[in-house]
Structures are given as C-alpha cells and as structure tokens.
Design a protein around this motif. Structure first.
Motif, mmCIF file in Angstrom:
data_model
loop_
_atom_site.group_PDB
_atom_site.id
_atom_site.type_symbol
_atom_site.label_atom_id
_atom_site.label_comp_id
_atom_site.label_asym_id
_atom_site.label_seq_id
_atom_site.Cartn_x
_atom_site.Cartn_y
_atom_site.Cartn_z
ATOM 1 N N LYS A 1 0.816 -1.221 0.000
ATOM 2 C CA LYS A 1 0.000 0.000 0.000
ATOM 3 C C LYS A 1 0.852 1.275 0.000
ATOM 4 C CE LYS A 1 -3.721 -2.561 0.706
ATOM 5 N NZ LYS A 1 -3.232 -3.764 1.370
ATOM 6 N N MET A 2 2.157 1.121 0.258
ATOM 7 C CA MET A 2 3.019 2.300 0.362
ATOM 8 C C MET A 2 3.246 2.938 -1.015
ATOM 9 S SD MET A 2 3.554 2.400 3.617
ATOM 10 C CE MET A 2 2.035 1.486 3.951
ATOM 11 N N GLU A 3 3.209 4.265 -1.045
ATOM 12 C CA GLU A 3 3.397 5.058 -2.262
ATOM 13 C C GLU A 3 2.361 4.714 -3.334
ATOM 14 O OE1 GLU A 3 7.645 4.300 -3.039
ATOM 15 O OE2 GLU A 3 7.999 6.355 -2.373
ATOM 16 N N ARG A 4 1.192 4.307 -2.882
ATOM 17 C CA ARG A 4 0.088 3.994 -3.786
ATOM 18 C C ARG A 4 -1.049 4.963 -3.512
ATOM 19 N NH1 ARG A 4 -4.059 -1.126 -3.540
ATOM 20 N NH2 ARG A 4 -4.898 -0.919 -5.639
ATOM 21 N N THR A 5 -1.735 5.385 -4.555
ATOM 22 C CA THR A 5 -2.884 6.271 -4.426
ATOM 23 C C THR A 5 -4.096 5.623 -5.075
ATOM 24 O OG1 THR A 5 -1.487 8.243 -4.485
ATOM 25 C CG2 THR A 5 -3.828 8.537 -4.971
ATOM 26 N N THR A 6 -5.217 5.599 -4.356
ATOM 27 C CA THR A 6 -6.459 5.099 -4.935
ATOM 28 C C THR A 6 -7.509 6.213 -4.941
ATOM 29 O OG1 THR A 6 -7.045 4.199 -2.750
ATOM 30 C CG2 THR A 6 -6.022 2.692 -4.329
ATOM 31 N N PHE A 7 -8.687 5.919 -5.429
ATOM 32 C CA PHE A 7 -9.649 6.938 -5.834
ATOM 33 C C PHE A 7 -10.079 7.925 -4.749
ATOM 34 C CE2 PHE A 7 -14.228 8.036 -6.217
ATOM 35 C CZ PHE A 7 -14.113 8.958 -7.253
ATOM 36 N N ALA A 8 -10.430 7.429 -3.574
ATOM 37 C CA ALA A 8 -11.102 8.272 -2.572
ATOM 38 C C ALA A 8 -10.169 8.598 -1.412
ATOM 39 C CB ALA A 8 -12.363 7.582 -2.060
ATOM 40 N N ARG A 9 -10.025 9.894 -1.141
ATOM 41 C CA ARG A 9 -9.110 10.326 -0.089
ATOM 42 C C ARG A 9 -9.766 10.232 1.289
ATOM 43 N NH1 ARG A 9 -6.077 16.226 0.456
ATOM 44 N NH2 ARG A 9 -4.164 15.412 1.386
ATOM 45 N N ILE A 10 -9.014 9.686 2.247
ATOM 46 C CA ILE A 10 -9.468 9.629 3.634
ATOM 47 C C ILE A 10 -8.969 10.851 4.396
ATOM 48 C CG2 ILE A 10 -9.352 8.344 5.805
ATOM 49 C CD1 ILE A 10 -9.035 5.791 4.098
ATOM 50 N N CYS A 11 -7.658 11.061 4.385
ATOM 51 C CA CYS A 11 -7.094 12.193 5.111
ATOM 52 C C CYS A 11 -5.632 12.379 4.738
ATOM 53 C CB CYS A 11 -7.223 11.998 6.628
ATOM 54 S SG CYS A 11 -6.241 10.618 7.261
ATOM 55 N N PRO A 12 -5.087 13.588 4.948
ATOM 56 C CA PRO A 12 -3.650 13.806 4.752
ATOM 57 C C PRO A 12 -2.849 13.130 5.856
ATOM 58 C CG PRO A 12 -4.682 15.779 5.625
ATOM 59 C CD PRO A 12 -5.796 14.819 5.328
ATOM 60 N N LEU A 13 -1.550 13.052 5.656
ATOM 61 C CA LEU A 13 -0.687 12.358 6.613
ATOM 62 C C LEU A 13 -0.723 12.988 8.000
ATOM 63 C CD1 LEU A 13 2.477 11.635 4.424
ATOM 64 C CD2 LEU A 13 0.535 10.118 4.892
ATOM 65 N N ASP A 14 -0.876 14.305 8.061
ATOM 66 C CA ASP A 14 -0.811 14.965 9.371
ATOM 67 C C ASP A 14 -2.034 14.725 10.244
ATOM 68 O OD1 ASP A 14 -2.682 16.618 8.173
ATOM 69 O OD2 ASP A 14 -1.407 18.391 8.137
ATOM 70 N N GLN A 15 -3.018 13.999 9.726
ATOM 71 C CA GLN A 15 -4.157 13.623 10.559
ATOM 72 C C GLN A 15 -4.020 12.204 11.123
ATOM 73 O OE1 GLN A 15 -7.981 14.449 8.756
ATOM 74 N NE2 GLN A 15 -7.362 16.501 8.137
ATOM 75 N N LEU A 16 -2.867 11.586 10.862
ATOM 76 C CA LEU A 16 -2.587 10.255 11.391
ATOM 77 C C LEU A 16 -1.640 10.371 12.580
ATOM 78 C CD1 LEU A 16 -1.891 8.390 8.010
ATOM 79 C CD2 LEU A 16 -4.088 8.719 9.177
#
Length: 262
Positions: free
Chosen positions: A219-234
């Motif tokens: 899953k790393m460095e992969r982008t799929t259709f629907a965004r959940i959140c940016p990294l700073d929200q993790l």
C-alpha cells in the motif's frame, strides 16, 4: 492446491503483470492449460479479469476485489501487523475498526487477547465497527462489547456506508481508530477505493483520540480513488517492512510514528 487458492494466486499474477498468457499461467502456477482456461473463465464470469486472446488482463486500477479474494494477499504480513496494532490497545479502551482484511485480523487479535479480559467480568474492550464480518466474529467474545453502526451494506467489503454511519459515529468518543487503507502516499495521504468507505474512515478519525493506520508494504506510495485524510491527521502507521525513504520522511515531518511489525 484448492481451486480457491489457485484463483487467489491467479488474480495476484494478473494484478502484478497486467497481462498474462495461458502458457505463463501454467508455468507460474504449475497447472495445465485446460485448468488455466477454466480458472480464467471463472474469474472472467465474476468480472474480476478481462479475457484476452490466449490469456487475460487486469481490470482498471479503480476496481475493487471482493473481500474473499483479498484474504490470501500478504496474509502473513497482515497477521504480524495485526499483532503489533492490537498491542496499542489497553484494557477498557473504545476502538473503532473499519472494514478490510487487515482490520479483520486486528479484530481477531483483540478477540483472543487474554490481556484485555477484566477480572471483574466487565467488558475489557469496546469495538465500534461498520464491518459486518468483524461484528459477527467478535459477537461470541465475552470480554468484547460490540457496537455496530447503521448504514447500507456493500457486498464487496461487507461494510456499512452512508449517512446512518455518520449519524451513529458523531455521538461517540473513541480512544483509538484503527483504519485499513488501500493506499498511502506523500501527496494524497491515506486513500481507499470507494468514496463511501472513505467517508466512514474520515468519521472514525474525527471522533478518535488516536488514529492508527494498518497497511502492508504493497500500500506504500500507492494512491487510490477516494481520499481519507492527509498524513498529518494520522498518529501511527503499523506496517510490515521499512517505509520508502520519501514517504518515511513525510510521515516523520507530519509527526506520525512508524511501527514495523516484528
């Protein structure tokens, strides 16, 4: 090898290569040409691959495999990730879990953990989930309190989606949300394939004190259709292998703790 195992491996092969011939399938899976053709026909009938002259090709990157075909993918890595993620949960915590194969493994770890069993007989952990399979599996665990959101079931993933999920979650406060994702990248952060499931994951993140993403190295460095959140929200990423340097740097800058499952 059972037919289901062959189908899983065949899907993996088509996904990796994009296009495969009957001869390549026979060599890779050690099966006859006739068996390869029958298995391809089965997958094509279920609209999981596209038949081509002499072989098959993968569907578009936005296509989502049914959950039963994802189970065998990176199975060992997902178990290790689940053990490491479950260790982040303490007695009496309330935990949000979205659907997916990795979060299902996390649920199993929480369900069989003696560490979370309370001596007074009360619930040792509260699990809030929109995944019907997770709720079903944990319903027999005496130390687990199960709360299922409302919503409309998606056949592909057994997840409940829609406004009823948001209505349920906005009334809750969770200690931790453990989220499975389909992609994690510097530019787009955590993503998934379906916009309804992305919305549910966003809601879990909003009502949790800590957000943990569980994702294997594919899953790393992969982008799929629907965004959940940016990294700073993790808050935490639990994965199985060292994260690629650019992504690791971005996660560090966003204050995300990286845990590599042993």
């Amino acid at each position: 090898m059972t037919q289901q195992q062959r189908l899983n491996e065949l899907l993996e092969l088509v996904s990796e290569r994009g296009n495969v011939s009957i001869a390549e399938i026979g060599e890779a899976l050690a099966i006859s040409a006739a068996t390869a053709r029958r298995d391809l026909a089965t997958l094509a009938d279920q609209r999981l691959v596209t038949r081509t002259h002499g072989g098959a090709s993968a569907l578009g990157s936005g296509y989502e495999l049914p959950l039963q075909y994802k189970i065998a993918r990176q199975a060992e890595a997902k178990v290790r990730i689940a053990k490491a993620a479950a260790a982040l949960v303490s007695v009496s915590d309330s935990v949000g879990l979205n659907g997916g194969t990795t979060t299902s493994e996390v649920a199993r770890e929480l369900g069989r953990s003696d560490r979370l069993v309370r001596s007074d007989g009360d619930f040792g952990v509260t699990i809030v989930t929109n995944a019907l399979n997770i709720a079903y599996e944990l319903s027999v665990r005496a130390h687990v309190k199960i709360v299922v959101t409302g919503g409309v079931s998606r056949r592909q993933s057994y997840e409940l989606v829609g406004p009823l999920v948001s209505n349920s979650l906005q009334e809750m406060a969770l200690d931790v949300a453990i989220l499975g994702v389909d992609g994690l990248s510097v530019r787009f952060g955590a993503t998934t394939l379906h916009e309804g499931e992305a919305d549910v994951s966003q809601q879990f993140g909003r009502v949790a004190k800590k957000v943990v993403v569980v994702a294997d190295s594919t899953k790393m460095e992969r982008t799929t259709f629907a965004r959940i959140c940016p990294l700073d929200q993790l808050d935490v990423l639990v994965t199985d292998l060292p994260v690629p340097p650019e992504l690791a740097k971005a996660l560090g800058a966003a204050g995300v703790e990286i845990i590599i499952a042993p």
